[in-house]
Write a protein that holds these residues in place. Structure first.
Motif, PDB file in Angstrom:
ATOM      1  N   ILE A  68      32.032   8.356  46.214  1.00 24.38           N
ATOM      2  CA  ILE A  68      30.714   7.726  46.146  1.00 24.38           C
ATOM      3  C   ILE A  68      30.337   7.386  47.579  1.00 24.38           C
ATOM      4  CG2 ILE A  68      29.397   5.874  45.156  1.00 24.38           C
ATOM      5  CD1 ILE A  68      31.258   5.833  42.881  1.00 24.38           C
ATOM      6  N   THR A  69      29.461   8.163  48.124  1.00 26.56           N
ATOM      7  CA  THR A  69      29.187   8.033  49.544  1.00 26.56           C
ATOM      8  C   THR A  69      28.124   6.982  49.745  1.00 26.56           C
ATOM      9  OG1 THR A  69      27.668   9.855  49.264  1.00 26.56           O
ATOM     10  CG2 THR A  69      29.842  10.361  50.078  1.00 26.56           C
ATOM     11  N   GLU A  70      28.596   5.746  49.759  1.00 26.56           N
ATOM     12  CA  GLU A  70      27.629   4.695  50.054  1.00 26.56           C
ATOM     13  C   GLU A  70      27.579   4.371  51.523  1.00 26.56           C
ATOM     14  OE1 GLU A  70      27.703   3.046  45.723  1.00 26.56           O
ATOM     15  OE2 GLU A  70      29.196   2.384  47.155  1.00 26.56           O
ATOM     16  N   LYS A  71      28.522   4.947  52.263  1.00 26.96           N
ATOM     17  CA  LYS A  71      28.497   4.663  53.687  1.00 26.96           C
ATOM     18  C   LYS A  71      27.572   5.599  54.432  1.00 26.96           C
ATOM     19  CE  LYS A  71      32.916   6.714  53.011  1.00 26.96           C
ATOM     20  NZ  LYS A  71      33.811   7.550  53.744  1.00 26.96           N
ATOM     21  N   VAL A  72      26.930   6.488  53.708  1.00 29.81           N
ATOM     22  CA  VAL A  72      26.017   7.414  54.368  1.00 29.81           C
ATOM     23  C   VAL A  72      24.598   6.955  54.120  1.00 29.81           C
ATOM     24  CG1 VAL A  72      25.414   9.829  54.589  1.00 29.81           C
ATOM     25  CG2 VAL A  72      27.676   9.189  53.843  1.00 29.81           C
ATOM     26  N   ASN A  73      23.771   7.144  55.095  1.00 28.62           N
ATOM     27  CA  ASN A  73      22.361   6.801  54.997  1.00 28.62           C
ATOM     28  C   ASN A  73      21.736   7.497  53.794  1.00 28.62           C
ATOM     29  OD1 ASN A  73      19.725   6.251  55.457  1.00 28.62           O
ATOM     30  ND2 ASN A  73      19.684   7.016  57.561  1.00 28.62           N
ATOM     31  N   PRO A  74      21.153   6.766  52.876  1.00 26.88           N
ATOM     32  CA  PRO A  74      20.630   7.403  51.666  1.00 26.88           C
ATOM     33  C   PRO A  74      19.505   8.384  51.926  1.00 26.88           C
ATOM     34  CG  PRO A  74      20.174   5.037  51.679  1.00 26.88           C
ATOM     35  CD  PRO A  74      21.091   5.297  52.797  1.00 26.88           C
ATOM     36  N   GLU A  75      18.747   8.191  53.004  1.00 25.55           N
ATOM     37  CA  GLU A  75      17.690   9.173  53.277  1.00 25.55           C
ATOM     38  C   GLU A  75      18.299  10.526  53.599  1.00 25.55           C
ATOM     39  OE1 GLU A  75      14.631   6.090  55.417  1.00 25.55           O
ATOM     40  OE2 GLU A  75      15.417   7.851  56.467  1.00 25.55           O
ATOM     41  N   HIS A  76      19.326  10.483  54.429  1.00 20.16           N
ATOM     42  CA  HIS A  76      19.982  11.730  54.802  1.00 20.16           C
ATOM     43  C   HIS A  76      20.596  12.383  53.580  1.00 20.16           C
ATOM     44  CE1 HIS A  76      20.500  10.206  59.175  1.00 20.16           C
ATOM     45  NE2 HIS A  76      19.344  10.798  58.989  1.00 20.16           N
ATOM     46  N   LEU A  77      21.183  11.551  52.719  1.00 24.71           N
ATOM     47  CA  LEU A  77      21.782  12.091  51.515  1.00 24.71           C
ATOM     48  C   LEU A  77      20.740  12.773  50.654  1.00 24.71           C
ATOM     49  CD1 LEU A  77      24.370   9.718  49.882  1.00 24.71           C
ATOM     50  CD2 LEU A  77      24.661  12.026  50.696  1.00 24.71           C
ATOM     51  N   ALA A  78      19.554  12.139  50.601  1.00 20.57           N
ATOM     52  CA  ALA A  78      18.501  12.720  49.776  1.00 20.57           C
ATOM     53  C   ALA A  78      18.113  14.093  50.299  1.00 20.57           C
ATOM     54  CB  ALA A  78      17.283  11.793  49.760  1.00 20.57           C
ATOM     55  N   ILE A  79      18.076  14.215  51.631  1.00 19.30           N
ATOM     56  CA  ILE A  79      17.744  15.525  52.197  1.00 19.30           C
ATOM     57  C   ILE A  79      18.818  16.545  51.851  1.00 19.30           C
ATOM     58  CG2 ILE A  79      17.362  16.771  54.345  1.00 19.30           C
ATOM     59  CD1 ILE A  79      16.376  14.210  55.539  1.00 19.30           C
ATOM     60  N   LEU A  80      20.083  16.124  51.949  1.00 19.84           N
ATOM     61  CA  LEU A  80      21.170  17.080  51.715  1.00 19.84           C
ATOM     62  C   LEU A  80      21.212  17.528  50.273  1.00 19.84           C
ATOM     63  CD1 LEU A  80      24.053  15.525  53.783  1.00 19.84           C
ATOM     64  CD2 LEU A  80      22.871  17.630  54.230  1.00 19.84           C
ATOM     65  N   VAL A  81      20.825  16.641  49.376  1.00 20.47           N
ATOM     66  CA  VAL A  81      20.984  16.958  47.966  1.00 20.47           C
ATOM     67  C   VAL A  81      19.798  17.764  47.452  1.00 20.47           C
ATOM     68  CG1 VAL A  81      20.902  15.805  45.723  1.00 20.47           C
ATOM     69  CG2 VAL A  81      22.527  15.089  47.407  1.00 20.47           C
ATOM     70  N   LYS A  82      18.691  17.659  48.152  1.00 23.47           N
ATOM     71  CA  LYS A  82      17.471  18.214  47.563  1.00 23.47           C
ATOM     72  C   LYS A  82      17.390  19.726  47.640  1.00 23.47           C
ATOM     73  CE  LYS A  82      13.912  17.422  49.856  1.00 23.47           C
ATOM     74  NZ  LYS A  82      12.691  17.024  50.559  1.00 23.47           N
ATOM     75  N   ALA A  83      17.774  20.304  48.773  1.00 26.84           N
ATOM     76  CA  ALA A  83      17.412  21.697  49.019  1.00 26.84           C
ATOM     77  C   ALA A  83      18.583  22.625  48.769  1.00 26.84           C
ATOM     78  CB  ALA A  83      16.933  21.848  50.449  1.00 26.84           C
ATOM     79  N   GLU A  84      18.258  23.888  48.745  1.00 25.82           N
ATOM     80  CA  GLU A  84      19.290  24.906  48.657  1.00 25.82           C
ATOM     81  C   GLU A  84      19.525  25.445  50.064  1.00 25.82           C
ATOM     82  OE1 GLU A  84      18.411  28.664  46.780  1.00 25.82           O
ATOM     83  OE2 GLU A  84      20.311  28.459  45.710  1.00 25.82           O
ATOM     84  N   TRP A  85      20.750  25.455  50.459  1.00 28.64           N
ATOM     85  CA  TRP A  85      21.078  25.759  51.843  1.00 28.64           C
ATOM     86  C   TRP A  85      21.655  27.149  51.974  1.00 28.64           C
ATOM     87  CZ3 TRP A  85      19.177  22.037  54.723  1.00 28.64           C
ATOM     88  CH2 TRP A  85      19.078  20.763  54.173  1.00 28.64           C
ATOM     89  N   GLN A  86      21.271  27.835  53.032  1.00 28.22           N
ATOM     90  CA  GLN A  86      21.871  29.121  53.379  1.00 28.22           C
ATOM     91  C   GLN A  86      22.940  28.847  54.416  1.00 28.22           C
ATOM     92  OE1 GLN A  86      21.101  32.421  52.371  1.00 28.22           O
ATOM     93  NE2 GLN A  86      22.922  32.840  53.551  1.00 28.22           N
ATOM     94  N   LEU A  87      24.159  29.338  54.149  1.00 25.25           N
ATOM     95  CA  LEU A  87      25.278  28.944  54.992  1.00 25.25           C
ATOM     96  C   LEU A  87      25.585  29.974  56.064  1.00 25.25           C
ATOM     97  CD1 LEU A  87      27.679  27.722  52.243  1.00 25.25           C
ATOM     98  CD2 LEU A  87      26.405  26.333  53.817  1.00 25.25           C
ATOM     99  N   SER A  88      26.044  29.474  57.209  1.00 27.00           N
ATOM    100  CA  SER A  88      26.585  30.362  58.244  1.00 27.00           C
ATOM    101  C   SER A  88      27.793  29.665  58.838  1.00 27.00           C
ATOM    102  CB  SER A  88      25.597  30.607  59.379  1.00 27.00           C
ATOM    103  OG  SER A  88      24.309  30.677  58.945  1.00 27.00           O
ATOM    104  N   TYR A  89      28.613  30.477  59.494  1.00 32.07           N
ATOM    105  CA  TYR A  89      29.696  29.841  60.226  1.00 32.07           C
ATOM    106  C   TYR A  89      29.318  29.821  61.704  1.00 32.07           C
ATOM    107  CZ  TYR A  89      31.135  34.568  61.617  1.00 32.07           C
ATOM    108  OH  TYR A  89      31.168  35.831  62.111  1.00 32.07           O
TER     109      TYR A  89
END
Lengths: 184, 367
Positions: free
Chosen positions: B64-85
């Motif tokens: 339960i990531t409560e130590k992370v800024n919830p705005e940032h979390l919202a951004i990470l959770v919302k979109a579909e990401w294309q990955l690269s290394y």
């Protein structure tokens, strides 16, 4: 159990018989086309999708000198079918008369576990493992040349070596860290 | 393979570093040979040492990531990401993010001036870039902090005081990276191997080229291979008790003519029972129930779980899915595609999913 036996028939004169077993039945066709062009030895190529071979041909089938299992790494089914076919080979074949050929090993979408599984299988049976590229004519030609080298020894056409001796030199070995995970 | 690791070791030509390296014996190793010195003697090292993530993976505990800024979390959770290394970045400082933002905006403006197509849905105004650090996501002390990049711009027909919308976002992260590898990097390199982007392709390529120019790194596309997709399917099914996945949907492609695509949707309760029966087989009779929750998951259990699903399909449809390839796994907790697109819908499992993907990125990286 209809086992394929290596020494139950008499060999032919200056001829070699090879059996290519492949679940997809594609690469074996192109390999066969190039194999029969060999001039110094009369090469008979027999194709199969899996073992056991049908009983009806048993009388007319010549003595098979080399059995090659062609495994396509992109499909798990290929590996499973090769594994189940192994049961129908007489143990005498595993003294140098069985070879594994793997295609699509460089494909980026193949997880490394598939190659590891084939390696472990080949190493446990003390058989050589060859890698082949099946899409270009050059790849088919070089795969054919390597197969012919092994085939001539397995058919006892090379005076100083036997199949068992060659298999000791060419058998697949496992790197010692094959089971070691990259992370813990 | 000796030659790659020698050439990499010579990259920083600072003599002080060379001395220190020979003293403490922690020389820069190619990632592959990091695993065991024995593999370099005799038998085939190199390519074969780069292998599976791990056969025993810790259970995906709900973080339960409560130590992370919830705005940032919202951004990470919302979109579909294309990955690269990404290969390690040279002289990337977490303290200089503001100047990086300015440099990247200037770079995008310059590229736009040159006429390279930066038409993003008609937004004509200049782009504002913001780099920010997402605190609290690093799992171990060795991991570098996650960096979030956002590009804002005003739409074309906006009023003066309308706020800028985010047209592109991306992040660089390293979660639970291999400590041996991280320690073997020469001084000055930051390892943030996983890069996710969502937004216009043009902007993605611009950001990548700026990074390549500034930090001397390389990007490459990251496919999530079959085994990782199967791991994700099993790990998500494992979380069914805590947060229900509405369904377990898998898409397979069978290489026949014409190509066949199979969408296989499993009811979550059935998937859960199958998964439990696979785990119960491994369970020792004397172990407690609670201990079972904390046990590692083996790759064999994952394979058997998938084999159960495939044989069920075969019994009904006479089609063996082993002949095909798994392309996509999706549940209510997220979806993962073979092409490298990932969507994490639940903030509780972000850390563990990203840890798995970090491992994939580290393995795929050429160095």
């Amino acid at each position: 159990m209809s086992l394929l036996k290596p020494f139950s028939k008499l060999p032919g004169l200056n001829s070699a018989n090879i059996l290519l077993v492949e679940n997809e039945e594609q690469f074996q066709q192109s390999l066969a086309d190039v194999l029969v062009e060999e001039t110094s030895v009369a090469v008979n190529v027999r194709l199969a999708k899996s073992l056991p071979l049908p009983m009806e041909n048993d009388e007319s089938r010549p003595r098979i000198d080399l059995v090659v299992f062609i495994i396509n790494l992109t499909s798990e089914l290929s590996f499973q079918s090769a594994e189940t076919s192994l049961k129908y080979l007489d143990p005498g074949y595993f003294l140098g008369k069985v070879c594994f050929m793997v295609t699509n090993a460089r494909n980026a979408s193949v997880p490394t576990e598939h190659l590891d599984a084939v390696r472990k299988l080949a190493a446990s049976l003390h058989c050589p493992l060859l890698f082949a590229e099946d899409q270009t004519p050059d790849g088919v030609t070089s795969a054919t040349e390597r197969l012919l080298t092994v085939l001539k020894v397995a058919a006892s056409l090379v005076p100083t070596t036997t199949a068992l001796y060659l298999s000791n030199l060419t058998r697949c070995t496992l790197p010692p860290d094959i089971d070691q995970p990259s992370f813990d | 393979m000796e030659s790659p690791q020698n050439s990499v070791a010579r990259t920083p030509s600072n003599s002080a570093i060379v001395q220190r390296r020979s003293k403490s014996k922690s020389y820069r190793q190619s990632y592959r040979s990091c695993l065991g010195a024995a593999s370099r003697l005799g038998l085939t090292p190199g390519l074969t040492a780069r292998r599976l993530n791990s056969s025993r993976r810790a259970l995906k505990s709900q973080v339960i990531t409560e130590k992370v800024n919830p705005e940032h979390l919202a951004i990470l959770v919302k979109a579909e990401w294309q990955l690269s290394y990404v290969t390690p970045l040279y002289q990337f400082r977490h303290t200089q993010l503001k100047s990086y933002s300015r440099q990247l905006s200037a770079f995008i403006a310059a590229e736009k001036q040159q006429g390279l197509a930066v038409e993003v849905e008609g937004s004509q105004s200049s782009f504002r870039v913001s780099f920010s650090v997402v605190q609290g996501m690093a799992e171990t002390d060795d991991d570098a902090e996650t960096v979030l990049i956002q590009i804002f711009s005003k739409p074309m027909f906006a009023k003066q005081d309308e706020p800028q919308r985010s047209v592109w976002s991306g992040w660089l992260t390293c979660i639970n990276g291999n400590p041996d590898y991280l320690h073997s990097l020469p001084k000055g390199f930051t390892c943030l191997p996983l890069f996710g982007s969502s937004g216009a392709e043009v902007l993605t390529s611009l950001v990548k080229s700026w990074f390549q120019q500034t930090f001397d790194c390389c990007f490459g596309c990251l496919e999530i291979n079959q085994t990782s997709l199967q791991w994700l399917a099993a790990l998500w099914t494992n979380c069914h008790t805590e947060s229900s996945l509405k369904h377990l949907k898998m898409i397979w492609t069978i290489p026949v003519v014409p190509p066949l695509q199979v969408t296989y949707t499993v009811d979550p309760q059935d998937a859960w029972e199958l998964w439990m029966s696979v785990r119960m087989d491994q369970l020792d009779k004397s172990e407690e129930e609670e201990e079972e929750q904390a046990r590692n998951i083996d790759i064999e259990e994952v394979t058997r779980f998938m084999q159960g699903l495939k044989s069920h399909f075969y019994r009904h449809f006479r089609l063996d899915l082993s002949a095909g390839n798994l392309q996509q796994v999706s549940t209510a907790l997220g979806s993962a595609k073979f092409s490298g697109k990932i969507k994490i819908s639940s903030s509780r499992y972000i850390i563990t999913t990203l840890a798995l993907l970090t491992e994939c990125a580290l393995l795929k990286m050429p160095i």
